[in-house]
Scaffold this motif. Structure first.
Motif, mmCIF file in Angstrom:
data_model
loop_
_atom_site.group_PDB
_atom_site.id
_atom_site.type_symbol
_atom_site.label_atom_id
_atom_site.label_comp_id
_atom_site.label_asym_id
_atom_site.label_seq_id
_atom_site.Cartn_x
_atom_site.Cartn_y
_atom_site.Cartn_z
ATOM 1 N N ASP A 221 36.627 39.743 48.597
ATOM 2 C CA ASP A 221 35.400 39.200 48.022
ATOM 3 C C ASP A 221 34.321 39.042 49.093
ATOM 4 N N ARG A 222 34.729 38.601 50.285
ATOM 5 C CA ARG A 222 33.763 38.460 51.378
ATOM 6 C C ARG A 222 33.277 39.823 51.846
ATOM 7 N N ALA A 223 34.179 40.808 51.860
ATOM 8 C CA ALA A 223 33.778 42.158 52.265
ATOM 9 C C ALA A 223 32.754 42.717 51.288
ATOM 10 N N VAL A 224 32.974 42.490 49.991
ATOM 11 C CA VAL A 224 32.036 42.961 48.975
ATOM 12 C C VAL A 224 30.687 42.256 49.144
ATOM 13 N N GLN A 225 30.731 40.951 49.408
ATOM 14 C CA GLN A 225 29.475 40.214 49.585
ATOM 15 C C GLN A 225 28.698 40.724 50.789
ATOM 16 N N ALA B 30 31.974 50.523 46.654
ATOM 17 C CA ALA B 30 33.269 51.119 47.002
ATOM 18 C C ALA B 30 33.104 52.109 48.154
ATOM 19 N N ILE B 31 32.045 52.919 48.106
ATOM 20 C CA ILE B 31 31.782 53.878 49.190
ATOM 21 C C ILE B 31 31.522 53.130 50.495
ATOM 22 N N GLN B 32 30.768 52.045 50.418
ATOM 23 C CA GLN B 32 30.448 51.247 51.606
ATOM 24 C C GLN B 32 31.707 50.704 52.265
ATOM 25 N N LEU B 33 32.711 50.360 51.431
ATOM 26 C CA LEU B 33 33.959 49.784 51.944
ATOM 27 C C LEU B 33 35.039 50.837 52.164
ATOM 28 N N HIS B 34 34.685 52.114 51.932
ATOM 29 C CA HIS B 34 35.631 53.219 52.120
ATOM 30 C C HIS B 34 36.845 53.071 51.198
ATOM 31 N N LEU B 35 36.587 52.679 49.953
ATOM 32 C CA LEU B 35 37.635 52.547 48.934
ATOM 33 C C LEU B 35 37.232 53.359 47.713
ATOM 34 N N GLN C 158 38.376 47.879 42.162
ATOM 35 C CA GLN C 158 38.571 47.111 40.928
ATOM 36 C C GLN C 158 39.915 46.401 40.935
ATOM 37 N N ARG C 159 40.950 47.090 41.392
ATOM 38 C CA ARG C 159 42.285 46.495 41.416
ATOM 39 C C ARG C 159 42.343 45.316 42.381
ATOM 40 N N ARG C 160 41.718 45.475 43.551
ATOM 41 C CA ARG C 160 41.776 44.402 44.546
ATOM 42 C C ARG C 160 40.960 43.191 44.105
ATOM 43 N N LEU C 161 39.846 43.425 43.421
ATOM 44 C CA LEU C 161 39.092 42.295 42.871
ATOM 45 C C LEU C 161 39.888 41.599 41.776
ATOM 46 N N ALA C 162 40.562 42.396 40.943
ATOM 47 C CA ALA C 162 41.361 41.821 39.849
ATOM 48 C C ALA C 162 42.503 40.979 40.402
ATOM 49 N N GLU C 163 43.097 41.428 41.518
ATOM 50 C CA GLU C 163 44.189 40.665 42.132
ATOM 51 C C GLU C 163 43.714 39.296 42.588
ATOM 52 N N ARG C 164 42.434 39.205 42.945
ATOM 53 C CA ARG C 164 41.856 37.929 43.375
ATOM 54 C C ARG C 164 41.207 37.172 42.212
ATOM 55 N N LYS C 165 41.381 37.752 40.996
ATOM 56 C CA LYS C 165 40.793 37.153 39.781
ATOM 57 C C LYS C 165 39.276 36.993 39.934
ATOM 58 N N ILE C 166 38.644 38.056 40.449
ATOM 59 C CA ILE C 166 37.199 38.051 40.680
ATOM 60 C C ILE C 166 36.552 39.083 39.767
ATOM 61 N N CYS C 167 35.501 38.701 39.097
ATOM 62 C CA CYS C 167 34.730 39.591 38.242
ATOM 63 C C CYS C 167 33.568 40.168 39.056
#
Length: 336
Positions: free
Chosen positions: A230-234, A252-257, A263-272
């Motif tokens: 979540d912090r990486a996305v922010q 996703a491109i910015q984070l090389h994912l 989406q899966r990693r955000l879902a694992e953290r229960k983040i929308c």
């Protein structure tokens, strides 16, 4: 293939060229200044910025060569200083190959020995486009010429893109590289005499090189922490918002994912995703409103809104107050 990117340090080459040309270019500069040296900049954005800036001086021939010629070690980060501290040109080339991933996000270059010549090559499939390729190869050559002077001699240079449309531009390439330049080639390549690899570099420093080598290895090992996605996305949002085209795919491109992985990693953290976007914008808006030098229009731009009215509506939805009222309340709070 891993999406290519460059570094925040690298794109400052363009800021230096704008300074040299005396061009204000506020929009381009705003995007350039929003990147820290260690940040990853999507190659698509780098190319867009080059196109926008160079269109301001259409009368100049082969401006991308002039951009590359302004290269300094700071534009290459730790890799630039590693090259400076190398003992020979061959050692510098090895350092580039080993740590190219710090620059492009992946390793692309190969070195081939052909009789009395050495070829540093990049596949045509990895071409970053006419402008970005020209800046990169011009910078590589200018950097080594600055170190070795007349000892740095090129046999030939090849580009995967088509030849320039105007003869004068083709002549500008050959004049800059002082050798035969090939276009529409099967690869991007720089060809040097094999003996030049033994050329001694003036800034050789074995102790400093060992320290920088250790730092580069640590940087290579770094990867996004799953627990901190979540912090990486922010952090990525902070830099992408002024571009005005924030989507999950661009982050996703910015984070090389891949989008699916993000989406899966955000879902694992229960983040929308949408909630995180709104939350980041709200936090940034409050910080920006505390800065009296920023107008509401400036803040709307920094947050990626196409119009100030859209920002006003969003801020009221987040806080129940208008940006103006929030700023007045901040101004009325006495300093401690």
């Amino acid at each position: 293939m891993t999406p290519l990117r460059v570094t925040g340090a690298w794109v400052q080459l363009l800021a230096d060229w704008l300074d040299h040309q005396g061009l204000p270019a506020p929009r381009v500069r705003a995007l350039l200044c929003s990147r820290r040296p260690v940040d990853a900049v999507p190659l698509t954005l780098w190319t867009e910025l080059l196109e926008q800036a160079l269109q301001m001086r259409p009368e100049l021939t082969a401006q991308a060569l002039a951009v590359g010629a302004m290269v300094a070690p700071r534009h290459l980060g730790v890799l630039g200083y590693l090259i400076l501290a190398s003992a020979t040109l061959g050692e510098a080339m090895q350092a580039y190959r080993r740590y190219e991933r710090l620059f492009y996000g992946t390793n692309l270059a190969t070195v081939e020995i052909d009789g009395s010549h050495v070829r540093l090559c990049w596949p045509a499939s990895a071409s970053t486009g006419r402008l970005a390729d020209t800046v990169a190869i011009a910078a590589l050559v200018a950097f080594q010429r600055r170190l070795l002077g007349n000892l740095f001699v090129l046999e030939s240079v090849s580009f995967a893109f088509a030849p320039p449309g105007h003869p004068l531009e083709g002549q500008a390439y050959e004049a800059f590289f002082a050798c035969k330049v090939h276009f529409s080639a099967p690869e991007t390549a720089v060809v040097l005499p094999l003996e030049s690899l033994d050329s001694r570099l003036p800034g050789s420093d074995p102790y400093l090189r060992a320290l920088l080598d250790s730092q580069a290895q640590v940087l290579l090992r770094e990867a996004p922490d799953t627990g901190e996605i979540d912090r990486a996305v922010q952090q990525a949002l902070i830099h992408c918002l002024p571009e005005g085209r924030v989507t999950l795919a661009r982050i996703a491109i910015q984070l090389h994912l891949s989008v699916r992985s993000l989406q899966r990693r955000l879902a694992e953290r229960k983040i929308c995703w949408r909630q995180l976007l709104d939350q980041t914008r709200e936090q940034l808006a409050c910080e920006y409103l505390a800065d009296a030098s920023l107008s509401a229009t400036d803040i709307a731009f920094l947050l990626g809104f196409s119009e100030q009215s859209a920002f006003n509506r969003a801020f009221r939805r987040w806080t129940g107050s208008s940006p103006e009222c929030y700023r007045r309340r901040l101004a009325s709070v006495p300093e401690m």
